[in-house]
Design a protein around this motif. Structure first.
Motif, mmCIF file in Angstrom:
data_model
loop_
_atom_site.group_PDB
_atom_site.id
_atom_site.type_symbol
_atom_site.label_atom_id
_atom_site.label_comp_id
_atom_site.label_asym_id
_atom_site.label_seq_id
_atom_site.Cartn_x
_atom_site.Cartn_y
_atom_site.Cartn_z
ATOM 1 N N GLY A 41 19.158 50.298 45.055
ATOM 2 C CA GLY A 41 20.204 51.120 45.633
ATOM 3 C C GLY A 41 20.196 52.537 45.107
ATOM 4 O O GLY A 41 19.180 53.055 44.666
ATOM 5 N N GLY A 42 21.382 53.188 45.133
ATOM 6 C CA GLY A 42 21.515 54.605 44.838
ATOM 7 C C GLY A 42 21.821 54.885 43.386
ATOM 8 O O GLY A 42 21.380 54.174 42.488
ATOM 9 N N PRO A 43 22.626 55.945 43.111
ATOM 10 C CA PRO A 43 22.878 56.373 41.745
ATOM 11 C C PRO A 43 23.612 55.342 40.903
ATOM 12 O O PRO A 43 23.478 55.330 39.693
ATOM 13 C CB PRO A 43 23.715 57.656 41.919
ATOM 14 N N ARG A 44 24.406 54.468 41.532
ATOM 15 C CA ARG A 44 25.060 53.383 40.782
ATOM 16 C C ARG A 44 24.309 52.092 41.027
ATOM 17 O O ARG A 44 24.896 51.033 41.244
ATOM 18 C CB ARG A 44 26.524 53.251 41.224
ATOM 19 N N ALA A 45 22.999 52.178 40.944
ATOM 20 C CA ALA A 45 22.156 51.041 41.305
ATOM 21 C C ALA A 45 22.368 49.868 40.360
ATOM 22 O O ALA A 45 22.589 50.040 39.165
ATOM 23 C CB ALA A 45 20.692 51.459 41.292
ATOM 24 N N MET A 46 22.306 48.675 40.926
ATOM 25 C CA MET A 46 22.282 47.459 40.130
ATOM 26 C C MET A 46 20.837 47.194 39.734
ATOM 27 O O MET A 46 19.934 47.207 40.576
ATOM 28 C CB MET A 46 22.832 46.287 40.948
ATOM 29 N N ASP A 73 28.970 44.379 35.475
ATOM 30 C CA ASP A 73 30.352 44.743 35.754
ATOM 31 C C ASP A 73 30.353 45.581 37.027
ATOM 32 O O ASP A 73 29.852 46.711 37.027
ATOM 33 C CB ASP A 73 30.920 45.538 34.576
ATOM 34 N N VAL A 74 30.879 45.047 38.112
ATOM 35 C CA VAL A 74 30.770 45.733 39.397
ATOM 36 C C VAL A 74 31.561 47.039 39.426
ATOM 37 O O VAL A 74 31.289 47.911 40.254
ATOM 38 C CB VAL A 74 31.203 44.815 40.566
ATOM 39 N N GLY A 79 28.408 46.842 42.296
ATOM 40 C CA GLY A 79 28.153 45.518 42.857
ATOM 41 C C GLY A 79 26.998 45.507 43.831
ATOM 42 O O GLY A 79 26.122 46.371 43.810
ATOM 43 N N MET A 80 27.004 44.544 44.709
ATOM 44 C CA MET A 80 25.941 44.370 45.689
ATOM 45 C C MET A 80 26.465 44.711 47.077
ATOM 46 O O MET A 80 27.513 44.218 47.494
ATOM 47 C CB MET A 80 25.423 42.929 45.662
ATOM 48 N N ASP A 81 25.749 45.584 47.775
ATOM 49 C CA ASP A 81 26.094 45.914 49.157
ATOM 50 C C ASP A 81 24.786 46.220 49.881
ATOM 51 O O ASP A 81 24.322 47.349 49.903
ATOM 52 C CB ASP A 81 27.040 47.105 49.213
ATOM 53 N N VAL A 82 24.180 45.163 50.438
ATOM 54 C CA VAL A 82 22.867 45.282 51.071
ATOM 55 C C VAL A 82 23.049 45.246 52.584
ATOM 56 O O VAL A 82 23.458 44.229 53.135
ATOM 57 C CB VAL A 82 21.927 44.152 50.614
ATOM 58 N N PRO A 135 35.407 41.572 47.023
ATOM 59 C CA PRO A 135 36.345 42.405 46.253
ATOM 60 C C PRO A 135 36.870 41.720 44.991
ATOM 61 O O PRO A 135 37.222 42.396 44.019
ATOM 62 C CB PRO A 135 37.480 42.676 47.246
ATOM 63 N N ASP A 136 36.960 40.404 45.002
ATOM 64 C CA ASP A 136 37.474 39.683 43.836
ATOM 65 C C ASP A 136 36.447 39.547 42.718
ATOM 66 O O ASP A 136 36.786 39.109 41.615
ATOM 67 C CB ASP A 136 37.957 38.284 44.248
ATOM 68 N N THR A 137 35.200 39.901 42.990
ATOM 69 C CA THR A 137 34.148 39.768 41.982
ATOM 70 C C THR A 137 34.273 40.875 40.935
ATOM 71 O O THR A 137 34.369 42.053 41.274
ATOM 72 C CB THR A 137 32.760 39.842 42.639
ATOM 73 N N THR A 138 34.287 40.473 39.678
ATOM 74 C CA THR A 138 34.275 41.449 38.577
ATOM 75 C C THR A 138 32.925 41.457 37.859
ATOM 76 O O THR A 138 32.418 42.512 37.506
ATOM 77 C CB THR A 138 35.389 41.150 37.564
ATOM 78 N N ILE A 139 32.347 40.272 37.654
ATOM 79 C CA ILE A 139 31.032 40.162 37.011
ATOM 80 C C ILE A 139 30.092 39.458 37.982
ATOM 81 O O ILE A 139 30.364 38.335 38.423
ATOM 82 C CB ILE A 139 31.096 39.365 35.699
ATOM 83 N N LEU A 140 28.992 40.125 38.322
ATOM 84 C CA LEU A 140 27.996 39.558 39.228
ATOM 85 C C LEU A 140 26.761 39.186 38.427
ATOM 86 O O LEU A 140 26.239 40.000 37.654
ATOM 87 C CB LEU A 140 27.636 40.585 40.305
#
Length: 337
Positions: A41-46, A73-74, A79-82, A135-140
């Protein structure tokens, strides 16, 4: 999951990996594969830790891709947005340790990926899907795995399966068999070649003997703790490392050598005696296959269809540019345990 790299590596794995001579002292030979970190992803890449494929080894059975990610920590990574992206010639295997991911695909499936629950999508001829952490995910935290389909099934129809495997308990050990069979537990999920996939949790100091098929090759991908393959002379495996065991081993004796709970994913399978071309999110048999898949995706072909219900701005993830040279095949030469 998509491979979101804008310049996917071409890994030429045609030179044979040398077979290790069978040991005569009862131990099994272990090849330790170290992950490389890949930002998605971009600048906040996982960041994901990729152990397959790599130059040293392309496949374990038909397992051809292994990404381990988290715990993330999302709030920091986003987080993930593919967005909608394509696949051909493979099955995707989603397995989470924590968090939740929303899945949508061109068959109209809308499903949640949750810890301890298997989601398996068969691309075959072609499919597109999206993956978004909820949205409820805090740790992925989890793994994304791909299985290469044999040539006889590479053009099969799209499919989707969901399975919650029961927990098999041994002294200090929990095992969840999500594909194949182990310790008397068999997954009902269909695969096109014989495979094994299982999550292992070992309390500190716990040890287990796992009966495995000598005609299969195996890998132990460590997520947490330190796991030693006791019936080998290899060093203990640290998180994100994968211990490869070739053909001929009938038992894996694993022990948690750390003071915290250890967790690993066991992968195994019959060697895939075929050459494949894997580039971006496609698996084919030739360079021309990949060129055609990329063109069809860019042209919004019916091969992949349209994902409905994705709320993001990008409704069709652009394919990267092809390399200037022809793509080379990968061939797996199993080692010997």
């Amino acid at each position: 999951m998509s491979n979101l790299e804008t310049r996917p590596d071409e890994i030429d794995c045609r030179p044979a990996v040398e077979r290790t001579a069978p040991r005569t002292d009862g131990a099994v030979a272990v090849e330790v594969l170290t992950a490389r970190d890949v930002p998605l992803g971009g600048p906040r890449a996982m960041t994901v830790h990729r152990t397959l494929p790599q130059r040293r080894r392309s496949l374990i059975g038909a397992w051809c891709f292994a990404d381990h990610y988290g715990p993330d920590d999302v709030s920091a990574t986003g987080g993930m947005d593919v967005p909608p992206h394509p696949h051909t010639g493979l099955q995707t295997v989603s397995w989470l340790f924590s968090g939740e991911i929303e899945h949508r695909d061109t068959m109209g499936n809308h499903a949640m990926v949750r810890p301890g629950e298997l989601n398996l999508m068969t691309a075959g001829h072609g499919i597109a899907h999206t993956e978004v952490s909820t949205p409820d995910t805090t740790i992925l935290h989890g793994v994304q795995l791909w299985v290469a389909l044999p040539e006889s099934a590479a053009d099969t129809k799209r499919d989707f399966a969901h399975h919650i495997p029961p927990v098999v308990e041994r002294a200090g050990v929990e095992v969840r068999v999500f594909l194949g069979d182990l310790l008397g537990e068999r997954s009902p999920v269909h695969t096109f070649t014989p495979l094994l996939g299982a999550e292992l949790r070992l309390r500190p100091g716990a040890q287990i003997d796992l009966p495995i098929r000598p005609e299969h090759e195996h890998g132990v991908l460590v997520d947490a703790g330190v796991i030693r393959i006791v019936n080998s002379v290899a060093e203990p495996l640290a998180p994100t490392e994968l211990g490869y065991v070739g053909l001929g081993a009938a038992t894996l004796r694993l022990r948690n050598d750390s003071e915290v709970e250890a967790r690993a994913v066991l992968l195994g399978g019959e060697p895939l005696d075929e050459e494949i071309i894997m580039w971006w999110n496609f698996i084919g048999r030739s360079h021309d296959d990949i060129v055609a898949f990329r063109r069809q995706w860019s042209d919004h072909s019916d091969r992949f269809g349209q994902v409905e219900g994705y709320a993001g701005d990008t409704q069709h993830l652009p394919a990267p540019a092809l390399p200037t040279s022809r793509l080379s095949p990968r061939h797996n030469v199993p080692g010997q345990a």
